[in-house]
Enzyme design. Sequence first.
Site, PDB file in Angstrom:
ATOM      1  N   GLY A  86       0.455  -0.338   5.592  1.00 16.65           N
ATOM      2  CA  GLY A  86       0.976  -1.188   6.786  1.00 16.65           C
ATOM      3  C   GLY A  86      -0.115  -1.940   7.270  1.00 16.65           C
ATOM      4  N   GLY A  87      -1.329  -2.444   6.459  1.00 18.41           N
ATOM      5  CA  GLY A  87      -2.244  -3.258   7.126  1.00 18.41           C
ATOM      6  C   GLY A  87      -2.848  -2.799   8.238  1.00 18.41           C
TER       7      GLY A  87
ATOM      8  N   THR B  20       0.963  -1.302   0.088  1.00 18.95           N
ATOM      9  CA  THR B  20       0.027   0.102  -0.111  1.00 18.95           C
ATOM     10  C   THR B  20       1.030   1.331  -0.071  1.00 18.95           C
ATOM     11  OG1 THR B  20      -1.499  -1.232   1.334  1.00 18.95           O
ATOM     12  CG2 THR B  20      -2.042   1.090   1.367  1.00 18.95           C
TER      13      THR B  20
END
Length: 264
Positions: free
Chosen positions: A159-160, A77
């Site tokens: 970063g999720g 992302t």
Amino acid sequence: MFERLRVAEAEGFDHVHGLVEATKRAFRARDRVITDPDRLAYPVDRYLDARFLDAEARNIDRRKAAQWPATRGEGDTIWMGAADASGLVVSYIQSLYWEFGSGLVLPRTGALMQNRGASFSLDRGALNALAPGRLPLHTLNPALAVLADGRVIAYGTMGGDGQPQTQAALFTRHVLFRQPLDRAIDAPRWVLGRTWASTHTNVRMEARFDGNLVERLLSAGHDVELLAEPYSDVMGHAGAVVRHPDGTLEGAHDPRADGGAAGT
């Protein structure tokens, strides 16, 4: 939730512990209820209602870490933000989900397809069961804050599950505790649970944190892993752009990443 804890200063035990515990409660609510917006059991505003947040905040133990379940995932992302002289401010995020998305490339364009469908379940009774036309669960959350003093702040990271945590660290440092924007991004960070390309579920902290704070978190029951790097890629790649009431613009970007902040 964190606001309700009435923490007085940055970087201490109450700041880090409070945000980690608020994160746990928020993630539990997310995993319990979030699905395609058309299929939510209740309107999403229910989870921003003062009564709901008050109840969640009361369940945070100010001295002890709550048990944390394991979660897994990977991601790829980027976040971008921009502001212009007209007052337009944009917070934008792009993601393929896994490092190479679906692994499928459109021959005519070269575009790599994402694989957000991986968050569906093949169990028909599941909250996020695979079905035609349904929107998948995802972690993408570009943030934008309009403050009472007239500032507009676009901020975010990759970063999720680390995304809202990094945003919370940045926002509390800069807005609540009045740290300069570049310092708020540069300061040591932590992350609870999964991030991109990681299956860890503990609280990982950069090496620059004060040892006494780390010891207090361990004593409170947090499963802490102190990383060797002073600036770790695990903590996401944050950035922010601020439009001030007088029209001036301010931007800052993460030293952990190869991005940047620029005016044109």
